[in-house]
Design a protein around this motif. Structure first.
Motif, PDB file in Angstrom:
ATOM      1  N   VAL A   1      -0.772   8.047   2.921  1.00 58.00           N
ATOM      2  CA  VAL A   1      -1.135   6.647   3.161  1.00 58.00           C
ATOM      3  C   VAL A   1      -0.662   6.158   4.523  1.00 58.00           C
ATOM      4  O   VAL A   1      -1.155   5.135   5.033  1.00 58.00           O
TER       5      VAL A   1
ATOM      6  N   ASN B   1       0.823  -1.212   0.000  1.00 56.61           N
ATOM      7  CA  ASN B   1       0.000   0.000   0.000  1.00 56.61           C
ATOM      8  C   ASN B   1       0.855   1.259   0.000  1.00 56.61           C
ATOM      9  O   ASN B   1       0.530   2.251  -0.670  1.00 56.61           O
TER      10      ASN B   1
ATOM     11  N   ALA C   1      -5.349   2.436  -1.494  1.00 54.22           N
ATOM     12  CA  ALA C   1      -4.048   3.101  -1.380  1.00 54.22           C
ATOM     13  C   ALA C   1      -3.732   3.902  -2.635  1.00 54.22           C
ATOM     14  O   ALA C   1      -3.178   5.012  -2.560  1.00 54.22           O
TER      15      ALA C   1
ATOM     16  N   PRO D   1      -5.133  -2.287  -1.452  1.00 56.42           N
ATOM     17  CA  PRO D   1      -4.248  -1.628  -2.425  1.00 56.42           C
ATOM     18  C   PRO D   1      -4.989  -0.657  -3.339  1.00 56.42           C
ATOM     19  O   PRO D   1      -4.445   0.392  -3.700  1.00 56.42           O
TER      20      PRO D   1
END
Length: 432
Positions: free
Chosen positions: A297, A258, A309, A306
């Motif tokens: 993040v 991420n 992210a 993900p």
């Protein structure tokens, strides 16, 4: 005799800190411990030399050495403070919820294994020390070219104890904010980026503008250093966020994935925004965008998917780019290297978005029992607001207090000639 007694005390305490019961040590996991030790080294690399190079390339040549020295000196001070009193203020036994108990002063009375982890508490101390090191160093970008070295050291010393350590306890150390609000901050969106970003803005206002700002161009003297520094920060951030999982499992690798995709998305979008707004993508834009994505993040890295992210990174580029335009060019506040607009705004943005993207429907890990999207979002907003206000007020008071002993700003002649030679008697670059 007094000197010998003091030296004896200093020698004794490390022995007490490292004494651990061998039976209890069996509870620790060597894989988790090894990963956190590695992560600690990666985070220290972020400050030494990553942040110094990142900031050093952005200033004019006559001030590059002063920036590197400030980062190095702050790192040294914060490390010693952490051992002496900072750790116990942040992570000592929970009593009132405002400050940790004094049980771990000079790292005495450490547990064999840190509660809630599978690592020795000494490893946890080291890991958290690297956060305490980089947080005040982030603020250097707000006062480059004009702050007096003595004031910088005095202010950062007090700030580490009055701002960073208490906030770390409130959020990470089991303090009142975690207890009452259930606030989440995976790796420092509130504890690191909000405190440093808001404080940097306050200092920039108190110091005033650099001579010539905003009418005179003050171009970065070495974008190549900034690119190298940003790259080191990017890699080091794997330890920053991945290490905050505290285990060498999928939790760490997910946080690192991420982290990486958020930085990648932010860097690409920043280049696109530059192409649209100024006609050309730049290396400074790539570096700044990546750092904005990383900061955004950070509070959510271990809690989101993900895909989320990537969205965090894209939003970071747009929002932080806009914040720079607002703060520096519309409000004409000389936060010289955009600490507030990138770290502060990014950290606050990610902390608030976390309240939404924690939802399992959006790929998040889910809310704690009794929490919902609305309550978590409200908790995040309220916590960010409280920490921002506290940081601003405490910073103003501390900055002015220290200025009574060490003037905040160098003279105009010193500023014109450059801090490298006037404050330190050296030059960053000798061209002869």
């Amino acid at each position: 005799m007094r000197l010998l007694a003091v030296l004896g005390v200093l020698v004794f305490f490390p022995t007490a800190a490292s004494a651990q019961d061998s039976a209890a040590m069996a509870m620790s996991d060597s894989g988790d411990t090894s990963w956190i030790l590695t992560a600690s080294a990666l985070i220290l690399m972020m400050t030494l030399p990553g942040l110094g190079l990142f900031y050093g390339g952005l200033v004019r040549a006559k001030n590059v050495l002063s920036v590197l020295l400030q980062c190095g000196a702050i790192a040294a001070i914060a490390s010693v403070l952490w051992v002496v009193v900072g750790y116990t203020l942040a992570f000592g036994s929970v009593t009132s919820g405002w400050l940790g108990g004094g049980n771990a002063w000079m790292l005495t009375d450490l547990g064999s294994v840190r509660a809630g982890t599978t690592m020795p508490e000494s490893t946890f101390v080291l890991f958290q020390m690297t956060f305490a090191v980089i947080t005040p160093a982030l603020m250097v970008g707000a006062w480059v070219d004009r702050a007096r070295f003595g004031w910088v050291l005095g202010f950062c010393t007090l700030w580490s104890l009055v701002v960073y350590a208490p906030v770390a306890h409130w959020v990470w150390g089991g303090g009142w904010m975690a207890q009452r609000f259930g606030v989440l901050d995976f790796a420092g969106g509130i504890v690191v980026h909000t405190t440093a970003g808001v404080s940097a803005l306050v200092v920039a206002l108190l110091l005033g503008k650099r001579d010539g700002f905003p009418t005179r161009l003050m171009l970065p003297h070495a974008p190549v250093l900034t690119m190298v520094g940003a790259s080191l920060l990017w890699v080091g951030w794997f330890g920053f966020n991945g290490g905050s999982a505290f285990v060498a499992t999928d939790d760490a690798s997910s946080a690192i994935i991420n982290t990486h995709v958020a930085a990648s998305a932010a860097a690409l979008v920043w280049l696109l925004v530059e192409r649209i707004m100024v006609g050309k993508p730049t290396s400074i834009g790539w570096a700044t965008g990546a750092i904005a994505g990383l900061a955004t993040v950070t509070p959510a890295a271990g809690f989101i998917s993900p895909g989320a992210a990537i969205l965090f990174g894209m939003l970071a580029a747009v929002v932080c780019y806009g914040a720079i335009q607002l703060v520096k060019f519309r409000m004409k506040i000389d936060d010289s290297l955009d600490v507030f607009a990138v770290h502060g705004v990014g950290g606050m943005l990610g902390s608030v978005l976390l309240g939404l993207f924690l939802s399992p429907a959006l790929g998040g890990t889910g809310y704690a029992q009794g929490m919902s999207m609305g309550s978590q979002f409200g908790s995040q907003v309220l916590s960010v607001g409280i920490v921002a206000i506290y940081s601003a007020i405490a910073t103003a008071v501390l900055a002015l207090m220290v200025s009574l002993v060490f003037p905040m700003r160098v003279s105009q002649d010193e500023e014109t000639e450059g801090l490298d030679i006037t404050s330190h008697g050296e030059r960053g670059w000798e061209m002869d």
